[in-house]
Motif scaffolding. Sequence first.
Motif, PDB file in Angstrom:
ATOM      1  N   UNK A   6       0.864  -1.168   0.000  1.00 18.84           N
ATOM      2  CA  UNK A   6       0.000   0.000   0.000  1.00 18.84           C
ATOM      3  C   UNK A   6       0.905   1.222   0.000  1.00 18.84           C
ATOM      4  N   UNK A   7       0.709   2.107  -0.962  1.00 19.32           N
ATOM      5  CA  UNK A   7       1.456   3.367  -1.020  1.00 19.32           C
ATOM      6  C   UNK A   7       0.476   4.481  -0.673  1.00 19.32           C
ATOM      7  N   UNK A   8       0.905   5.393   0.204  1.00 20.66           N
ATOM      8  CA  UNK A   8       0.036   6.482   0.641  1.00 20.66           C
ATOM      9  C   UNK A   8       0.752   7.818   0.503  1.00 20.66           C
ATOM     10  N   UNK A   9      -0.002   8.832   0.129  1.00 18.51           N
ATOM     11  CA  UNK A   9       0.511  10.200   0.152  1.00 18.51           C
ATOM     12  C   UNK A   9      -0.679  11.152   0.110  1.00 18.51           C
ATOM     13  N   UNK A  10      -0.424  12.396   0.499  1.00 20.52           N
ATOM     14  CA  UNK A  10      -1.473  13.411   0.557  1.00 20.52           C
ATOM     15  C   UNK A  10      -1.100  14.581  -0.339  1.00 20.52           C
ATOM     16  N   UNK A  11      -1.979  14.905  -1.257  1.00 24.07           N
ATOM     17  CA  UNK A  11      -1.746  16.050  -2.132  1.00 24.07           C
ATOM     18  C   UNK A  11      -1.774  17.335  -1.312  1.00 24.07           C
ATOM     19  N   UNK A  46     -13.191  10.597   3.448  1.00 22.41           N
ATOM     20  CA  UNK A  46     -13.173  11.715   4.391  1.00 22.41           C
ATOM     21  C   UNK A  46     -12.141  12.787   4.033  1.00 22.41           C
ATOM     22  N   UNK A  47     -11.202  12.452   3.162  1.00 18.09           N
ATOM     23  CA  UNK A  47     -10.158  13.406   2.790  1.00 18.09           C
ATOM     24  C   UNK A  47      -9.690  13.095   1.369  1.00 18.09           C
ATOM     25  N   UNK A  48     -10.348  13.661   0.354  1.00 18.49           N
ATOM     26  CA  UNK A  48     -10.022  13.333  -1.037  1.00 18.49           C
ATOM     27  C   UNK A  48      -8.599  13.673  -1.465  1.00 18.49           C
ATOM     28  N   UNK A  49      -7.873  14.459  -0.663  1.00 22.21           N
ATOM     29  CA  UNK A  49      -6.468  14.741  -1.001  1.00 22.21           C
ATOM     30  C   UNK A  49      -5.566  13.578  -0.612  1.00 22.21           C
ATOM     31  N   UNK A  50      -6.073  12.633   0.198  1.00 20.78           N
ATOM     32  CA  UNK A  50      -5.282  11.473   0.647  1.00 20.78           C
ATOM     33  C   UNK A  50      -5.439  10.339  -0.368  1.00 20.78           C
ATOM     34  N   UNK A  51      -4.349  10.012  -1.031  1.00 22.54           N
ATOM     35  CA  UNK A  51      -4.334   8.950  -2.042  1.00 22.54           C
ATOM     36  C   UNK A  51      -3.785   7.661  -1.435  1.00 22.54           C
ATOM     37  N   UNK A  70      11.760   2.831 -16.273  1.00 24.58           N
ATOM     38  CA  UNK A  70      12.286   4.160 -16.588  1.00 24.58           C
ATOM     39  C   UNK A  70      11.336   5.315 -16.270  1.00 24.58           C
ATOM     40  N   UNK A  71      10.070   5.044 -16.099  1.00 24.05           N
ATOM     41  CA  UNK A  71       9.104   6.101 -15.812  1.00 24.05           C
ATOM     42  C   UNK A  71       8.880   6.318 -14.324  1.00 24.05           C
ATOM     43  N   UNK A  72       9.408   5.444 -13.474  1.00 29.33           N
ATOM     44  CA  UNK A  72       9.226   5.575 -12.029  1.00 29.33           C
ATOM     45  C   UNK A  72       9.917   6.791 -11.445  1.00 29.33           C
ATOM     46  N   UNK A  73      11.172   6.990 -11.789  1.00 28.53           N
ATOM     47  CA  UNK A  73      11.940   8.127 -11.278  1.00 28.53           C
ATOM     48  C   UNK A  73      11.315   9.465 -11.651  1.00 28.53           C
ATOM     49  N   UNK A  74      11.002   9.678 -12.932  1.00 23.01           N
ATOM     50  CA  UNK A  74      10.365  10.936 -13.312  1.00 23.01           C
ATOM     51  C   UNK A  74       9.014  11.158 -12.622  1.00 23.01           C
ATOM     52  N   UNK A  75       8.252  10.074 -12.441  1.00 26.62           N
ATOM     53  CA  UNK A  75       6.973  10.206 -11.725  1.00 26.62           C
ATOM     54  C   UNK A  75       7.215  10.686 -10.298  1.00 26.62           C
ATOM     55  N   UNK A  76       8.131  10.040  -9.586  1.00 22.94           N
ATOM     56  CA  UNK A  76       8.403  10.417  -8.193  1.00 22.94           C
ATOM     57  C   UNK A  76       8.965  11.834  -8.089  1.00 22.94           C
ATOM     58  N   UNK A  77       9.793  12.229  -9.043  1.00 28.58           N
ATOM     59  CA  UNK A  77      10.343  13.589  -9.054  1.00 28.58           C
ATOM     60  C   UNK A  77       9.225  14.615  -9.244  1.00 28.58           C
ATOM     61  N   UNK A  78       8.295  14.337 -10.145  1.00 33.58           N
ATOM     62  CA  UNK A  78       7.184  15.253 -10.387  1.00 33.58           C
ATOM     63  C   UNK A  78       6.215  15.277  -9.210  1.00 33.58           C
ATOM     64  N   UNK A  79       6.045  14.142  -8.544  1.00 30.06           N
ATOM     65  CA  UNK A  79       5.099  14.037  -7.432  1.00 30.06           C
ATOM     66  C   UNK A  79       5.595  14.735  -6.168  1.00 30.06           C
ATOM     67  N   UNK A  80       6.887  14.645  -5.899  1.00 31.57           N
ATOM     68  CA  UNK A  80       7.451  15.110  -4.620  1.00 31.57           C
ATOM     69  C   UNK A  80       7.021  16.515  -4.204  1.00 31.57           C
ATOM     70  N   UNK A  81       7.091  17.521  -5.065  1.00 30.23           N
ATOM     71  CA  UNK A  81       6.705  18.862  -4.605  1.00 30.23           C
ATOM     72  C   UNK A  81       5.193  19.062  -4.470  1.00 30.23           C
ATOM     73  N   UNK A  82       4.415  18.072  -4.922  1.00 32.42           N
ATOM     74  CA  UNK A  82       2.958  18.202  -4.904  1.00 32.42           C
ATOM     75  C   UNK A  82       2.305  17.520  -3.707  1.00 32.42           C
ATOM     76  N   UNK A  83       3.115  16.810  -2.890  1.00 33.87           N
ATOM     77  CA  UNK A  83       2.544  16.083  -1.754  1.00 33.87           C
ATOM     78  C   UNK A  83       3.121  16.589  -0.438  1.00 33.87           C
ATOM     79  N   UNK A  84       2.393  16.325   0.631  1.00 35.48           N
ATOM     80  CA  UNK A  84       2.800  16.796   1.952  1.00 35.48           C
ATOM     81  C   UNK A  84       3.977  16.008   2.524  1.00 35.48           C
ATOM     82  N   UNK A  85       4.048  14.731   2.216  1.00 35.67           N
ATOM     83  CA  UNK A  85       5.119  13.883   2.721  1.00 35.67           C
ATOM     84  C   UNK A  85       6.384  14.074   1.883  1.00 35.67           C
TER      85      UNK A  85
END
Length: 97
Positions: A6-11, A46-51, A70-85
């Motif tokens: 299970x992977x979790x993060x909050x926008x 209860x919190x639609x920002x929580x994925x 090859x698409x994992x790294x770019x995805x994580x790089x793009x995601x990092x500044x958009x999530x709280x964690x």
Amino acid sequence: MKKTLLAEFTAREGAHDEVARLIGDYALKVREEEGNLVFDVYTKTADPRAFWIFEVYRDEDAFQTHLKAPYGGPFNTALAPLIEEDASLLTLLDPAT
């Protein structure tokens, strides 16, 4: 043995739509991986920002192949500044029965 997690993060506030677009594009690629059995994306009622992403891979080798895609790294790089964690929180799961 299957690899399940299970992977979790909050926008961040105001980033939900961009996170949803990123994870949607990423999900299409992961679901095409030969060893991926499940890649389901949810948000908390209860919190639609929580994925929450429920992932199942055929075995450890399939999971390692996923991690090296090859698409994992770019995805994580793009995601990092958009999530709280700092990154997705991963929880490995074992069958209870």
